[in-house]
Design an enzyme around this catalytic site. Structure first.
Site, short mmCIF file in Angstrom:
data_model
loop_
_atom_site.label_atom_id
_atom_site.label_comp_id
_atom_site.label_asym_id
_atom_site.label_seq_id
_atom_site.Cartn_x
_atom_site.Cartn_y
_atom_site.Cartn_z
N LYS A 1 0.00 -2.60 -11.10
CA LYS A 1 -0.72 -3.44 -11.85
C LYS A 1 -1.98 -4.15 -11.42
CE LYS A 1 2.27 -2.96 -15.22
NZ LYS A 1 1.75 -2.30 -16.40
N GLU B 1 -0.24 -10.47 -21.13
CA GLU B 1 1.21 -10.52 -21.51
C GLU B 1 1.71 -10.03 -20.31
OE1 GLU B 1 -0.90 -7.98 -21.60
OE2 GLU B 1 0.09 -6.52 -21.25
N SER C 1 5.78 3.29 -8.90
CA SER C 1 4.86 2.45 -9.24
C SER C 1 5.00 1.06 -9.08
CB SER C 1 5.14 2.34 -10.80
OG SER C 1 6.41 2.17 -11.60
C1 LIG Z 1 6.62 -1.73 -11.79
C2 LIG Z 1 6.27 -1.28 -12.92
N1 LIG Z 1 6.32 0.40 -13.22
C3 LIG Z 1 5.85 0.55 -14.36
C4 LIG Z 1 5.75 -0.13 -15.63
C5 LIG Z 1 5.17 0.58 -16.86
O1 LIG Z 1 4.14 0.10 -17.40
P1 LIG Z 1 3.13 1.35 -17.53
O2 LIG Z 1 2.68 1.86 -16.08
O3 LIG Z 1 1.90 0.73 -17.89
O4 LIG Z 1 3.59 2.30 -18.16
C6 LIG Z 1 5.62 -1.44 -15.03
C7 LIG Z 1 5.32 -2.24 -16.36
N2 LIG Z 1 5.34 -3.73 -16.12
C8 LIG Z 1 4.59 -4.55 -17.28
C9 LIG Z 1 4.59 -5.98 -16.57
O5 LIG Z 1 4.88 -5.90 -15.41
O6 LIG Z 1 4.29 -6.79 -17.44
C10 LIG Z 1 4.79 -4.34 -18.39
O7 LIG Z 1 6.12 -5.09 -18.83
C11 LIG Z 1 3.86 -4.79 -19.55
C12 LIG Z 1 2.43 -4.99 -19.03
C13 LIG Z 1 3.62 -3.20 -20.20
C14 LIG Z 1 6.21 -2.02 -13.91
O8 LIG Z 1 5.89 -3.45 -13.81
#
Ligand SMILES: Cc1ncc(COP(=O)(O)O)c(/C=N/[C@H](C(=O)O)[C@@H](O)C(C)C)c1O
Length: 388
Positions: free
Chosen positions: A81, A103, A371
């Site tokens: 992120k 968000e 991720s």
């Molecule tokens: C460690 C980790 N891996 C994958 C994801 C899935 O989000 P994408 O990579 O955007 O598909 C997330 C998604 N996290 C966001 C968050 O942290 O707020 C999610 O909840 C939203 C921004 C979409 C994540 O934290």
């Protein structure tokens, strides 16, 4: 910009001018070498290039293809992120914006945005479903310690979808002063393109790192989890035209895709509009968006990015779902075979990759995009898996 029939800007008139300003800001920035220099000067802060290495014991356990890991979990703040949050804050500064909103569901994007705002001295407000503030409490504390305001959102299912709606509602009446750092490859144009562009640092590094270790070759398969689609499109897009490379997105199968409790948008959803973009949506026959469920807050979302919807339609990428139980299996496997505790989101990709690797030949190669790291999840996993 459209991705086949998907993409667009299905937003109220009030947002058009602001989205056009953002599109111009994005285009000016990505055309400006000074912007890329500034982004690259942050690599030592993020920890880029992120490490890339073999998973020997996981490979042995599967007994099939060679498994490699791209370690976005080792980035500063613990996930991919940070790549998008920093880039969007740089653009917001170029646009003269003083305030940032975001968000968050898993809280990783919220922490990444709060981190970027602390680094660049901008005010930060994060909208987070009240349910998510409970199950990702560690990240709420981190956001506040970093100086951000966290606003629990209590309508709807009190998860990511409601936080995103609330962030858009706030943004519409604060367009002048505020930039909305969208956390995934979702939302109206230019967001899906913008987020994928900044996350493609993942795939670009991976292509070089794999080739350097394998005589210039391409991998056979790449696996990434899918929430909104940013880590997957960021990893996949540099390989989009290498058609020999199979791209697999793993969604949240929750209690099972035959139940109402999952977030497998591409696996069982259908085309619709959500949060300003035409994409795939989990919805009933009247177009009412379904409530979703996942053990991982980051995948708990009824929409998905339009680029992934287009790759599903064109067949460029395959999609599968891993249930909560299967994701927990992936969580345990990577922890106990490689000493890496992955985020519950990434655990879905681990499980999917293990199933695929078992069917591959020993001279074939599969890459998993890790991720994020699992620190935020150890408490909830300990409650679910007491016998761990
Ligand atoms: C460690 C980790 N891996 C994958 C994801 C899935 O989000 P994408 O990579 O955007 O598909 C997330 C998604 N996290 C966001 C968050 O942290 O707020 C999610 O909840 C939203 C921004 C979409 C994540 O934290």
């Amino acid at each position: 910009a459209r991705f086949g029939e998907f993409g667009g800007q299905y937003v109220p008139e009030a947002l058009h001018a602001c989205l056009r300003q953002l599109e111009r800001g994005f285009e000016d920035a990505t055309a400006d070498p000074a912007f890329w220099e500034e982004f690259k000067s942050l690599y030592s802060y993020i920890g880029r290039p992120s490490s890339f290495h073999k998973a020997d014991r996981l490979t042995e356990y599967c007994g099939g293809g060679q498994i490699w890991l791209k370690r976005e979990d080792l980035n500063h703040t613990g996930s991919h992120k940070i790549n998008n949050a920093l880039a969007q804050v740089l653009i917001a500064k170029r646009l003269g914006k003083k305030k940032i909103i975001a968000e968050t569901g898993a809280g990783q994007h919220g922490v990444a945005t709060a981190t970027a705002c602390a680094k660049f001295g901008l005010e930060c407000t994060v909208f987070m479903g009240a349910e998510d503030t409970r199950r990702q409490a560690l990240n709420v504390f981190r956001m506040r310690i970093l100086g951000a305001k966290v606003i629990p959102v209590t309508n709807g299912t009190q998860t990511l979808r409601d936080a995103t709606s609330e962030a858009f509602r706030y943004w519409v009446s604060n367009l002048e002063s505020t930039h909305y750092v969208v956390g995934s490859a979702i939302g109206p144009h230019p967001y899906p393109t913008l987020v994928r562009t900044f996350q493609s640092v993942i795939g670009n590094e991976t292509k070089k790192q794999f080739a350097a270790l394998n005589g210039g070759k391409l991998p056979n398969t790449i696996v990434a989890c899918v929430g909104g689609g940013s880590n997957s499109t960021g990893m996949f897009s540099p390989f989009e035209h290498d058609t020999s490379v199979r791209l697999v997105g793993v969604e949240a199968g929750g209690d099972g895709i035959e139940t109402e409790h999952h977030s497998a948008t591409l696996t069982v959803g259908r085309p619709g509009v959500l949060h300003g973009v035409k994409t795939y949506v989990l919805q009933d026959s009247d177009g009412q968006v379904h409530d979703t469920h996942s053990v991982s807050a980051g995948l708990d979302y009824p929409g998905v990015g339009p680029e992934l919807a287009a790759w599903k339609a064109s067949g460029r990428a395959d999609f599968m779902a891993a249930t909560d139980a299967e994701a927990l299996e992936g969580f345990k496997l990577l922890s106990q075979l490689e000493g890496i505790i992955p985020a519950l989101e990434s655990s879905h990709a681990v499980y999917g990759a293990v199933q695929i690797a078992k069917t591959m030949k020993k001279d074939e190669h599969l890459i998993i995009n890790i991720s994020g790291r699992g620190d935020k999840d150890v408490q909830s996993v300990a409650e679910i898996l007491p016998k761990l």
